[in-house]
Design a protein around this motif. Structure first.
Motif, PDB file in Angstrom:
ATOM      1  N   ILE A 128       0.816  -1.216   0.000  1.00  0.00           N
ATOM      2  CA  ILE A 128       0.000   0.000   0.000  1.00  0.00           C
ATOM      3  C   ILE A 128       0.847   1.262   0.000  1.00  0.00           C
ATOM      4  O   ILE A 128       0.551   2.231  -0.712  1.00  0.00           O
ATOM      5  CB  ILE A 128      -0.957  -0.010   1.219  1.00  0.00           C
ATOM      6  N   CYS A 129       1.922   1.267   0.776  1.00  0.00           N
ATOM      7  CA  CYS A 129       2.731   2.486   0.913  1.00  0.00           C
ATOM      8  C   CYS A 129       3.815   2.616  -0.157  1.00  0.00           C
ATOM      9  O   CYS A 129       4.264   3.729  -0.450  1.00  0.00           O
ATOM     10  CB  CYS A 129       3.367   2.541   2.306  1.00  0.00           C
ATOM     11  N   LEU A 224      -2.501   3.450   7.389  1.00  0.00           N
ATOM     12  CA  LEU A 224      -3.670   4.318   7.541  1.00  0.00           C
ATOM     13  C   LEU A 224      -3.407   5.699   6.973  1.00  0.00           C
ATOM     14  O   LEU A 224      -4.265   6.280   6.275  1.00  0.00           O
ATOM     15  CB  LEU A 224      -4.052   4.408   9.020  1.00  0.00           C
ATOM     16  N   ARG A 225      -2.225   6.234   7.252  1.00  0.00           N
ATOM     17  CA  ARG A 225      -1.868   7.543   6.698  1.00  0.00           C
ATOM     18  C   ARG A 225      -1.863   7.515   5.177  1.00  0.00           C
ATOM     19  O   ARG A 225      -2.349   8.436   4.510  1.00  0.00           O
ATOM     20  CB  ARG A 225      -0.508   7.979   7.214  1.00  0.00           C
ATOM     21  N   GLY A 229      -4.692   9.291   2.450  1.00  0.00           N
ATOM     22  CA  GLY A 229      -4.183  10.243   1.467  1.00  0.00           C
ATOM     23  C   GLY A 229      -4.577   9.914   0.036  1.00  0.00           C
ATOM     24  O   GLY A 229      -4.280  10.690  -0.886  1.00  0.00           O
ATOM     25  N   LEU A 230      -5.234   8.771  -0.172  1.00  0.00           N
ATOM     26  CA  LEU A 230      -5.664   8.396  -1.519  1.00  0.00           C
ATOM     27  C   LEU A 230      -6.781   9.324  -1.995  1.00  0.00           C
ATOM     28  O   LEU A 230      -7.638   9.730  -1.203  1.00  0.00           O
ATOM     29  CB  LEU A 230      -6.143   6.942  -1.546  1.00  0.00           C
ATOM     30  N   PRO A 231      -6.812   9.648  -3.293  1.00  0.00           N
ATOM     31  CA  PRO A 231      -7.746  10.665  -3.787  1.00  0.00           C
ATOM     32  C   PRO A 231      -9.209  10.234  -3.827  1.00  0.00           C
ATOM     33  O   PRO A 231     -10.103  11.049  -3.603  1.00  0.00           O
ATOM     34  CB  PRO A 231      -7.241  10.960  -5.210  1.00  0.00           C
ATOM     35  N   SER A 232      -9.472   8.969  -4.111  1.00  0.00           N
ATOM     36  CA  SER A 232     -10.868   8.545  -4.289  1.00  0.00           C
ATOM     37  C   SER A 232     -11.321   7.610  -3.173  1.00  0.00           C
ATOM     38  O   SER A 232     -10.528   6.886  -2.576  1.00  0.00           O
ATOM     39  CB  SER A 232     -11.041   7.847  -5.638  1.00  0.00           C
ATOM     40  N   LYS A 233     -12.643   7.622  -2.947  1.00  0.00           N
ATOM     41  CA  LYS A 233     -13.228   6.758  -1.937  1.00  0.00           C
ATOM     42  C   LYS A 233     -13.091   5.292  -2.327  1.00  0.00           C
ATOM     43  O   LYS A 233     -12.850   4.424  -1.474  1.00  0.00           O
ATOM     44  CB  LYS A 233     -14.706   7.112  -1.754  1.00  0.00           C
ATOM     45  N   ALA A 234     -13.220   5.002  -3.626  1.00  0.00           N
ATOM     46  CA  ALA A 234     -13.092   3.620  -4.103  1.00  0.00           C
ATOM     47  C   ALA A 234     -11.686   3.078  -3.847  1.00  0.00           C
ATOM     48  O   ALA A 234     -11.521   1.917  -3.446  1.00  0.00           O
ATOM     49  CB  ALA A 234     -13.418   3.560  -5.594  1.00  0.00           C
ATOM     50  N   ALA A 235     -10.672   3.919  -4.059  1.00  0.00           N
ATOM     51  CA  ALA A 235      -9.292   3.490  -3.817  1.00  0.00           C
ATOM     52  C   ALA A 235      -9.057   3.232  -2.343  1.00  0.00           C
ATOM     53  O   ALA A 235      -8.365   2.264  -1.974  1.00  0.00           O
ATOM     54  CB  ALA A 235      -8.327   4.556  -4.330  1.00  0.00           C
ATOM     55  N   ARG A 236      -9.609   4.086  -1.493  1.00  0.00           N
ATOM     56  CA  ARG A 236      -9.455   3.887  -0.036  1.00  0.00           C
ATOM     57  C   ARG A 236     -10.148   2.598   0.400  1.00  0.00           C
ATOM     58  O   ARG A 236      -9.602   1.840   1.205  1.00  0.00           O
ATOM     59  CB  ARG A 236     -10.027   5.086   0.723  1.00  0.00           C
TER      60      ARG A 236
END
Length: 316
Positions: A128-129, A224-225, A229-236
């Motif tokens: 993820i990071c 979590l950080r 910081g991801l731009p879209s809700k779907a990506a999060r």
């Protein structure tokens, strides 16, 4: 129960009680424990078979899951087989050497499981990071080295426990108020100074569990950080979903373990049968539920299992 000869410093056998004060209900108690063991065997072997047969699952995350499944199989077997023999056949005797061996395997596999959970947290952190370096960082040789480090650490940390326990003199009783040869349950039978054993047991537990929990927490704070910081809700949502199974497994493993550790230090406020039941569930619940959690939370495994069942239904 067999009488204990107070002139012997080393008993030839120990007597495992099972669940103290619930001996009359052992046959009933055996039902859920036997069911858990069957689910453990079927679930973990299914996970291993699916990952082996499915080329798309040959990735670091699933390699770690295979290691976890193998550890769960060995951990559950090292406890459950003797426990069921007590419940079903009243086979309570265990030789001194076999008791120390069971002690070693139970605590070693527990330490290894904690190490695998830490490795899986590192896997999720990289995925993820730092996703662009995921394949280059978690190569097959690196995964093999991590597995060896997990095995060696678990072995080296635990092996002094049976070694120190073997040096003690046992002249009180040979009756262990437990269903397996837990380190502290055995040490408490000694009539000599056990402060070194108790101190080392606590130090070993803290050095493994506390450090692993700390680094897992650090990993997930950074995850979590990154996710927030991801731009879209779907990506999060997708990022969180890849971690959900691992988080559930972490909670399953550490939560009852922490309770069990405290109950040993403050056992006078916990009924013996409650403490022993929790000690068993702490070790046997994760191997039972881990494959179920990953089967439900991981789409690739879930789809493969559903396909297997649908094929069987078509044949019928």
């Amino acid at each position: 129960m067999l009488p204990f000869n107070t002139t012997n410093v080393k008993p030839s056998t120990f007597i495992l009680i099972g669940i103290p004060n619930l001996e009359a209900f052992h046959s009933w108690i055996s039902v859920p424990f036997c069911s858990m063991y069957i689910v453990t065997l079927v679930g973990n072997w299914t996970i291993l078979a699916i990952i082996k047969s499915e080329q798309s699952l040959h990735s670091p995350m699933y390699y770690f899951l295979c290691i976890l499944a193998f550890i769960d199989l060995f951990l559950s077997s090292s406890i459950t087989l003797k426990m069921l023999s007590i419940f079903w056949f009243n086979s309570r005797e265990i030789t001194f050497e076999a008791c120390l061996m069971q002690m070693f395997f139970v605590h070693t596999f527990s330490a290894m499981e904690s190490g695998v959970l830490l490795a899986m947290a590192f896997d999720r952190y990289i995925a993820i990071c730092d996703p662009l370096r995921y394949v280059s960082v978690l190569t097959n040789p690196v995964i093999v080295k991590m597995g060896l480090v997990i095995a060696i650490r678990g072995t080296l940390v635990v092996i002094p426990c049976p070694v120190l326990a073997k040096r003690l003199s046992y002249c009180r009783t040979n009756v262990i108020s437990h269903s397996y040869c837990d380190h502290m349950a055995v040490v408490k039978l000694s009539c000599t100074d056990t402060s070194i054993n108790s101190a080392y047991g606590l130090t070993a537990a803290l050095s493994v569990i506390v450090l692993d929990i700390f680094f897992i927490t650090v990993s997930y704070v950074m995850i979590l950080r990154a996710v927030l910081g991801l731009p879209s809700k779907a990506a999060r949502h997708k990022a969180f979903s890849t971690c959900s199974a691992h988080i559930c497994v972490i909670l399953l493993f550490y939560s009852p373990g922490i309770y069990s550790g405290f109950s040993y230090r403050y056992g006078h406020i916990v009924a013996p049968q409650v403490h022993i039941l929790f000690s068993n569930l702490y070790l046997l619940l994760p191997p039972t539920l881990n494959p179920i959690v990953y089967g439900i939370k991981t789409k690739q495994i879930r789809v493969k299992v559903l396909n297997i069942f649908s094929q069987k239904k078509d044949y019928v």
